[in-house]
Design a protein around this motif. Structure first.
Motif, PDB file in Angstrom:
ATOM      1  N   UNK A 148     -39.193 -61.112 -32.915  1.00  0.00           N
ATOM      2  CA  UNK A 148     -39.069 -62.494 -32.470  1.00  0.00           C
ATOM      3  C   UNK A 148     -40.303 -63.300 -32.843  1.00  0.00           C
ATOM      4  N   UNK A 149     -40.143 -64.604 -32.851  1.00  0.00           N
ATOM      5  CA  UNK A 149     -41.281 -65.520 -32.985  1.00  0.00           C
ATOM      6  C   UNK A 149     -41.538 -66.266 -31.680  1.00  0.00           C
ATOM      7  N   UNK A 150     -40.825 -65.909 -30.622  1.00  0.00           N
ATOM      8  CA  UNK A 150     -40.948 -66.583 -29.329  1.00  0.00           C
ATOM      9  C   UNK A 150     -42.327 -66.276 -28.713  1.00  0.00           C
ATOM     10  N   UNK A 151     -43.195 -67.265 -28.566  1.00  0.00           N
ATOM     11  CA  UNK A 151     -44.541 -66.986 -28.057  1.00  0.00           C
ATOM     12  C   UNK A 151     -44.549 -66.441 -26.638  1.00  0.00           C
ATOM     13  N   UNK A 152     -43.574 -66.817 -25.824  1.00  0.00           N
ATOM     14  CA  UNK A 152     -43.547 -66.317 -24.450  1.00  0.00           C
ATOM     15  C   UNK A 152     -43.227 -64.831 -24.422  1.00  0.00           C
ATOM     16  N   UNK A 153     -42.251 -64.402 -25.209  1.00  0.00           N
ATOM     17  CA  UNK A 153     -41.917 -62.971 -25.258  1.00  0.00           C
ATOM     18  C   UNK A 153     -43.087 -62.167 -25.808  1.00  0.00           C
ATOM     19  N   UNK A 154     -43.689 -62.661 -26.876  1.00  0.00           N
ATOM     20  CA  UNK A 154     -44.821 -61.955 -27.471  1.00  0.00           C
ATOM     21  C   UNK A 154     -45.982 -61.887 -26.490  1.00  0.00           C
ATOM     22  N   UNK A 155     -46.228 -62.967 -25.785  1.00  0.00           N
ATOM     23  CA  UNK A 155     -47.284 -62.979 -24.791  1.00  0.00           C
ATOM     24  C   UNK A 155     -47.035 -61.969 -23.679  1.00  0.00           C
ATOM     25  N   UNK A 156     -45.772 -61.828 -23.254  1.00  0.00           N
ATOM     26  CA  UNK A 156     -45.450 -60.854 -22.197  1.00  0.00           C
ATOM     27  C   UNK A 156     -45.683 -59.426 -22.683  1.00  0.00           C
ATOM     28  N   UNK A 157     -45.275 -59.133 -23.936  1.00  0.00           N
ATOM     29  CA  UNK A 157     -45.529 -57.808 -24.494  1.00  0.00           C
ATOM     30  C   UNK A 157     -47.014 -57.501 -24.483  1.00  0.00           C
ATOM     31  N   UNK A 158     -47.772 -58.464 -24.977  1.00  0.00           N
ATOM     32  CA  UNK A 158     -49.197 -58.236 -25.132  1.00  0.00           C
ATOM     33  C   UNK A 158     -49.891 -58.111 -23.778  1.00  0.00           C
ATOM     34  N   UNK A 159     -49.515 -58.944 -22.839  1.00  0.00           N
ATOM     35  CA  UNK A 159     -50.132 -58.875 -21.520  1.00  0.00           C
ATOM     36  C   UNK A 159     -49.802 -57.552 -20.830  1.00  0.00           C
ATOM     37  N   UNK A 160     -48.596 -57.013 -21.079  1.00  0.00           N
ATOM     38  CA  UNK A 160     -48.208 -55.737 -20.483  1.00  0.00           C
ATOM     39  C   UNK A 160     -48.951 -54.574 -21.122  1.00  0.00           C
TER      40      UNK A 160
END
Length: 239
Positions: free
Chosen positions: A77-89
Motif C-alpha cells: 500500500x501507499x496509505x501513510x496511515x497503514x504504513x505508520x501503524x505497521x512501523x509504530x507496531x
C-alpha cells in the motif's frame, strides 16, 4: 569539592542514547512515508534479529529479506496511515516494494552499477531513483514494462522472481511478481539499503538504462574471470 556521582553521568548518557535512538527511528519512519508519497507501494518484511531472521524460521534462506505475509502483493500500500501503524507496531521492520506495478527495478552487481552510474551521469542520461543494497548490489528504479492487459505481457530472460535470485548472479530485472528491499531496510551483517538518488526522482524508461548496464556488466564479468573465450556461463545475463 565533593566528587560528582557517577550515576547522574550514566543517566545523562542513557538519556542521550535514547534520544539518538528515537531520532533514528523517526528518520526511518519519515523515509518510508517519503517513498509511499512518491507512489511506491510498501509491504512489511522480516528483519535481521539475533544473527538470524525475525521470522524465527530455522535456517531461513533469506534472513531479513523476505515479506512477513504470504499476501504481500495484496498487503502492499501507499496509505501513510497503514504504513505508520505497521512501523509504530514494529519499528525494526524492513519493507519491500512490489515491482511490475508502478516501477521495475534493474538490479546489478555493485561494481558494475558504479561504472554504469558514472557513465550515465557523464552522458546526461535521465536517471531515476537508485539504491545500494549492502554488500554488493545496486538497484536502478525505472518505469514498469508490465502492461495493464495480461495478453500484452512479454517475458524477458532477465526477469527475476524472489525464488530465482540465486540463478541470476548478474543483471536481474524485477518486474511482475517480484519485489526488492527498500531503504531504510537492514540486512544481516550490519549493512542495509540506502538511497543514492531518492524516490522523488521521476522514473525513466528501462530500455534507456539497459545498454549501459549490460555493457558495464559484461566488463565486470570479464574482470572476474568470465572474459572472451571463457567456458563459464554468462552469469551476467542470468542464463
Amino acid at each position: 569539592m565533593e566528587r560528582e556521582s557517577r550515576m547522574p553521568r550514566w543517566l545523562r548518557r542513557g538519556a542521550r542514547n535514547a534520544a539518538a535512538a528515537d531520532a533514528a527511528t523517526a528518520r526511518r519512519r519519515d523515509e518510508l512515508l517519503l517513498a509511499a508519497a512518491a507512489g511506491f507501494p510498501l509491504a512489511r518484511a522480516a528483519h535481521p534479529q539475533n544473527y538470524g531472521c525475525s521470522c524465527e524460521r530455522i535456517g531461513c534462506p533469506t534472513p531479513g529479506r523476505h515479506p512477513v505475509s504470504f499476501a504481500w502483493q495484496t498487503e502492499a500500500t501507499t496509505d501513510p496511515e497503514r504504513i505508520g501503524r505497521w512501523f509504530d507496531a514494529d519499528p525494526a521492520t524492513n519493507v519491500i516494494t512490489p515491482t511490475g506495478r508502478v516501477h521495475d527495478v534493474l538490479d546489478v552487481p555493485l561494481a558494475a552499477g558504479e561504472v554504469a552510474l558514472a557513465r550515465l551521469e557523464a552522458e546526461g542520461v535521465e536517471l531515476g531513483p537508485v539504491a545500494v543494497v549492502d554488500p554488493d548490489r545496486m538497484l536502478f528504479f525505472t518505469k514498469t514494462r508490465a502492461p495493464d492487459d495480461e495478453e500484452e505481457w512479454w517475458p524477458c530472460e532477465l526477469d527475476c522472481h524472489p525464488e530465482t535470485l540465486d540463478e541470476h548472479p548478474g543483471l536481474r530485472w524485477h518486474c511482475r511478481a517480484s519485489y526488492v528491499l527498500l531503504p531504510p531496510s537492514r540486512v544481516p551483517g550490519g549493512g542495509g539499503v540506502r538511497w543514492l538518488r531518492g524516490p522523488e526522482h521521476p522514473l525513466p524508461e528501462p530500455l534507456k538504462l539497459l545498454e549501459a548496464l549490460t555493457d558495464a556488466g559484461a566488463a565486470h564479468h570479464a574482470e572476474v574471470g568470465g572474459g572472451a573465450g571463457s567456458d563459464e556461463p554468462v552469469g551476467w545475463y542470468g542464463r
